[in-house]
Design an enzyme around this catalytic site. Structure first.
Site, short mmCIF file in Angstrom:
data_model
loop_
_atom_site.label_atom_id
_atom_site.label_comp_id
_atom_site.label_asym_id
_atom_site.label_seq_id
_atom_site.Cartn_x
_atom_site.Cartn_y
_atom_site.Cartn_z
N GLY A 15 0.94 -1.27 0.04
CA GLY A 15 0.02 -0.19 0.22
C GLY A 15 0.90 1.36 0.05
CB ILE B 11 3.32 2.32 4.99
CG1 ILE B 11 2.27 3.43 5.51
CG2 ILE B 11 4.43 1.89 5.59
CD1 ILE B 11 1.68 2.90 6.82
NE ARG C 120 -6.38 -6.43 -0.05
CZ ARG C 120 -7.35 -5.82 0.56
NH1 ARG C 120 -8.55 -6.39 0.68
NH2 ARG C 120 -7.29 -4.46 0.53
NE ARG D 194 -2.55 -1.42 14.43
CZ ARG D 194 -2.00 -0.13 14.29
NH1 ARG D 194 -0.66 -0.10 14.21
NH2 ARG D 194 -2.84 0.90 14.36
CD GLU E 231 1.94 -2.06 20.32
OE1 GLU E 231 1.50 -0.96 20.49
OE2 GLU E 231 2.58 -2.59 19.54
CG HIS F 252 3.10 1.52 18.27
ND1 HIS F 252 2.00 0.74 18.49
CD2 HIS F 252 3.13 2.14 17.20
CE1 HIS F 252 1.50 0.74 17.37
NE2 HIS F 252 1.91 1.50 16.66
#
Length: 333
Positions: free
Chosen positions: A162, A164, A184, A246, A275, A296
């Protein structure tokens, strides 16, 4: 002359001062000055009187909470790019609109991903600790000491191409890495040509052939443990895994096991499966120089946080003016 009533806006965490000041100017905003995470009871109380809820990724806005919202609660505008912490379908059933803050953190997250890609093979964290943890013990330069691995000429496999993932690919290409990706669907031919990227419809086949794996896909039910124990076992012994997306996209227990057994070269993690708790085994691996751990912080820039706040404000104003918010999230996303 009738003054338009300001909406009651409940903000769950401390935001940048510039954002909070503007919130107070425009809305009846309840701030969280000391940044203590809100409890479930506090969130339940808030949705029973506030018009707008402004949560962050640390807040669980599930169906049980949404069901207790009062009739005045019509908007949840998350201070986040991801919305995996919100039950968007449950909100839709209650007639509550959900928005997020997309397209703000792309460059910041890609920068930190590239920083981890650099830190791992060149042993940056280990080198820094030698000077700070054991001052005076460094004997000086040596031709065979602290040897790492060269980036140039290696292959990177991007999981999730995507915004990022594409930004990571551009940075990696500038460092001489060969770009491979699994998504995808294929990116545009123009993007593939620009990046000289190789598309793999099989994630398994890509993982077995790359030197770096960068996880950049969103967290969804379909991507939970996408990088599973079986897939981790496909990696080469000289491979590195980087995750700034994530924590639950990677099977963390399996990653720890494969690292302890020395079956991959290392990992760079900015996110964790449970987390803010960090598995003590990961901390031990970090002390042994096998992983680089960050709290994070990939998206943590002043500019990024202020832009996120601006998007939250725009979404609230658009909604309250009777318009469709520009960053509305639909249940089937």
């Amino acid at each position: 002359m009738t003054t338009k009533k300001k909406p009651k806006v409940y903000i769950t965490r401390k935001l940048p001062d510039a954002v909070e000041t503007r919130m107070r100017e425009l809305f009846e905003a309840e701030l969280n000055i000391d940044d203590t995470p809100r409890t479930t009871a506090e969130l339940v109380a808030a949705v029973q009187y506030a018009d707008v809820l402004v949560p962050t990724v640390t807040d669980r806005i599930d169906a049980a909470l949404i069901e207790q919202a009062g009739p005045q609660m019509k908007l949840i505008t998350s201070f986040s790019n991801g919305v995996d912490h919100i039950d968007v379908a449950a909100a839709a059933r209650r007639g509550i609109t959900v928005t997020n803050t997309p397209n703000v953190l792309t460059e910041d997250t890609a920068d930190m991903t590239m920083a981890l890609i650099l830190a791992l093979p060149r042993r940056l964290a280990e080198g820094a600790r030698i000077l700070t943890d054991k001052p005076g013990e460094w004997a000086g330069w040596s031709p065979t000491w602290m040897l790492g691995r060269r980036l140039f000429g290696k292959r990177i496999g991007i999981v999730g191409m995507g915004r990022i993932g594409t930004a990571v690919a551009r940075r990696a290409k500038a460092f001489g890495l060969s770009i491979h990706y699994h998504n995808r669907k294929r990116v545009s031919p123009a993007t593939e040509d620009e990046l000289e990227a190789t598309y793999w419809d099989s994630l398994d086949q890509m993982l077995a052939r790359v030197d770096f794996v960068s996880v950049n896909c969103p967290s969804t039910p379909a991507t939970y443990h996408l990088v599973s124990a079986r897939r981790l076992a496909l990696l080469q012994p000289t491979s590195y895994v980087i995750n700034t997306a994530r924590g639950d996209i990677i099977d963390e227990a399996a990653l720890i096991k494969i690292l302890r057994e020395g079956k991959i070269a290392g990992a760079g993690l900015d996110v964790f499966e449970n987390e803010p708790a960090v598995n003590p085994k990961l901390i031990k691996l970090a002390n042994e120089g096998k992983v680089v751990l960050l709290p994070h912080m990939s998206s943590a820039t002043i500019e990024g946080r202020i832009e996120m706040g601006d998007k939250v404000i725009i979404n609230i104003r658009a909604f309250m003016d009777g318009h469709r918010p520009p960053n509305r999230v639909l249940p089937d996303r």
